[in-house]
Design a protein around this motif. Structure first.
Motif, short mmCIF file in Angstrom:
data_model
loop_
_atom_site.label_atom_id
_atom_site.label_comp_id
_atom_site.label_asym_id
_atom_site.label_seq_id
_atom_site.Cartn_x
_atom_site.Cartn_y
_atom_site.Cartn_z
N HIS A 177 0.13 -9.01 2.92
CA HIS A 177 0.49 -7.66 2.51
C HIS A 177 0.33 -6.67 3.65
O HIS A 177 -0.60 -5.89 3.69
CB HIS A 177 -0.32 -7.22 1.29
N GLY A 178 1.27 -6.70 4.56
CA GLY A 178 1.21 -5.81 5.71
C GLY A 178 2.13 -4.62 5.59
O GLY A 178 2.23 -3.82 6.52
N MET A 179 2.81 -4.48 4.44
CA MET A 179 3.74 -3.37 4.29
C MET A 179 3.05 -2.17 3.66
O MET A 179 2.28 -2.30 2.71
CB MET A 179 4.93 -3.81 3.42
N ALA A 180 3.35 -1.00 4.20
CA ALA A 180 2.77 0.23 3.68
C ALA A 180 3.82 1.33 3.64
O ALA A 180 4.61 1.48 4.57
CB ALA A 180 1.58 0.67 4.54
N ILE A 181 3.82 2.06 2.54
CA ILE A 181 4.63 3.27 2.41
C ILE A 181 3.68 4.43 2.64
O ILE A 181 2.73 4.62 1.89
CB ILE A 181 5.28 3.34 1.02
N CYS A 182 3.92 5.19 3.71
CA CYS A 182 3.00 6.24 4.13
C CYS A 182 3.60 7.63 3.94
O CYS A 182 4.79 7.76 3.68
CB CYS A 182 2.61 6.04 5.59
N GLY A 209 5.93 8.52 1.00
CA GLY A 209 7.29 7.99 0.96
C GLY A 209 8.13 8.31 2.16
O GLY A 209 9.26 7.83 2.27
N ALA A 210 7.62 9.10 3.09
CA ALA A 210 8.42 9.50 4.24
C ALA A 210 8.51 8.42 5.31
O ALA A 210 9.38 8.48 6.18
CB ALA A 210 7.86 10.78 4.86
N ALA A 211 7.62 7.42 5.26
CA ALA A 211 7.63 6.37 6.28
C ALA A 211 7.26 5.03 5.67
O ALA A 211 6.37 4.95 4.82
CB ALA A 211 6.65 6.72 7.40
N VAL A 212 7.95 3.99 6.12
CA VAL A 212 7.59 2.61 5.78
C VAL A 212 7.16 1.93 7.07
O VAL A 212 7.90 1.97 8.06
CB VAL A 212 8.77 1.85 5.14
N PHE A 245 0.87 -1.17 0.00
CA PHE A 245 0.00 0.00 0.00
C PHE A 245 0.91 1.23 0.00
O PHE A 245 1.81 1.32 0.84
CB PHE A 245 -0.89 0.01 1.24
N VAL A 246 0.68 2.14 -0.92
CA VAL A 246 1.55 3.32 -1.05
C VAL A 246 0.65 4.55 -1.04
O VAL A 246 -0.12 4.78 -1.97
CB VAL A 246 2.37 3.26 -2.36
N THR A 247 0.74 5.35 0.00
CA THR A 247 -0.27 6.37 0.25
C THR A 247 0.30 7.66 0.82
O THR A 247 1.42 7.67 1.37
CB THR A 247 -1.32 5.80 1.23
N GLY A 248 -0.46 8.72 0.71
CA GLY A 248 -0.11 9.95 1.38
C GLY A 248 -0.56 9.97 2.83
O GLY A 248 -0.16 10.83 3.61
N ARG A 249 -1.40 9.00 3.20
CA ARG A 249 -1.90 8.92 4.58
C ARG A 249 -0.77 8.69 5.58
O ARG A 249 0.20 7.99 5.28
CB ARG A 249 -2.88 7.76 4.71
#
Length: 289
Positions: A77-82, A85-88, A58-62
């Motif tokens: 699929h528990g990985m998220a880029i939040c 891009g500032a946080a994984v 999941f790649v989001t601005g949230r």
């Protein structure tokens, strides 16, 4: 091919890779319906992709704390880029921060001042690793009722009394009168050499990260760690903050409801978010394997 409502769906000659290894999808306006729900069809498609050996990001601005919309539906699929891009974060570990790419406080304050000079009436908020902090005139989010209020100078002051000294992930800037794309163009002109500036809101709300930090650059780092090339990635998005990711991925899809720039940049188009456009493509990918 068109859906019953007339929007475009992926056709049999859609630009799909022979065997993708990773799916990267935006959330709002892309994977989520407008009511912020995830359809049963989409949940099943994501699970089926992972069963076929395709990783899902999941790649989001949230921010990580707003990932409850999908955290109940993760399988592998528990990985998220939040935060663009500032946080994984690992959603299986209650949003544990794995990696951050921060915005320097002095640079952030310099950007604030440049925006105020170029667009009087600009107000800002500071997104840190522990929460969000607002200037008094900034339109606050209902999801964060306990956020603190102060001037940007205080919020970004070292060691950051207002923001408790936590690393800054993203700066938000809002203007009450400018058009969204007009404000973005202006901000990039006056401060684009100091930070990455983008937007995902239908209002004149800008999202500002460290220079070079984007969904694409962080996704590229995560893929490199896994030995996944850009040609093995299928990406989905709908707004300007998705553009770099969509052009980096070997295969990309713009939602039918996407911003015109996104529709022009993506290598393929799919149905709207409310018509499960992401699931439609995943089903085609799996059918072709």
């Amino acid at each position: 091919m068109t859906s019953p409502s007339g929007s475009k769906t992926p056709s049999d000659d859609s630009p799909l890779p022979a065997r993708p290894r990773l799916i990267a999808t935006d959330l709002d306006g892309t994977l989520l319906h407008d009511d912020k729900s995830v359809s049963d069809r989409t949940v099943k498609a994501l699970a089926a992709a992972e069963e076929a050996g395709i990783e899902v990001f999941f790649v989001t601005g949230r921010p990580a704390r707003w990932m409850g919309v999908v955290s109940d539906h993760v399988h592998g699929h528990g990985m998220a880029i939040c935060a663009n891009g500032a946080a994984v974060v690992d959603l299986h570990a209650d949003g544990k921060l794995i990696q951050d790419r921060t915005l320097d406080r002095a640079v952030a304050l310099d950007v604030v001042r440049a925006l105020r000079d170029a667009a009087p009436g600009t107000s800002c908020a500071v997104e840190t690793s522990t929460g969000i902090h607002y200037e008094p005139s900034y339109p606050r989010f209902e999801d964060d009722p306990g956020a603190s209020l102060d001037t940007a100078e205080e919020l970004l002051r070292e060691p950051g009394a207002g923001a408790a000294g936590a690393p800054v992930l993203k700066l938000l800037a809002h203007h009450p009168e400018l058009t969204p794309d007009g404000f973005l163009a202006l901000a990039r002109t006056v401060a684009g050499d100091r930070a990455t500036i983008t937007r995902s809101s239908p209002t004149a709300l800008l999202e500002i990260s460290g220079l070079g930090v984007s969904k694409a650059s962080t996704l590229a780092l995560c893929c490199a760690e896994r030995g996944v090339s850009s040609d093995e990635v299928v990406a989905f998005g709908d707004m300007p903050n998705d553009l770099e990711m969509l052009t980096w991925a070997g295969t990309s899809y713009a939602m039918a409801n996407a911003h015109p720039d996104v529709l022009a940049a993506a290598s393929g188009h799919t149905a709207t978010n409310n018509e499960d456009g992401v699931a439609l493509v995943i089903e085609q990918i799996l059918a072709r394997l």
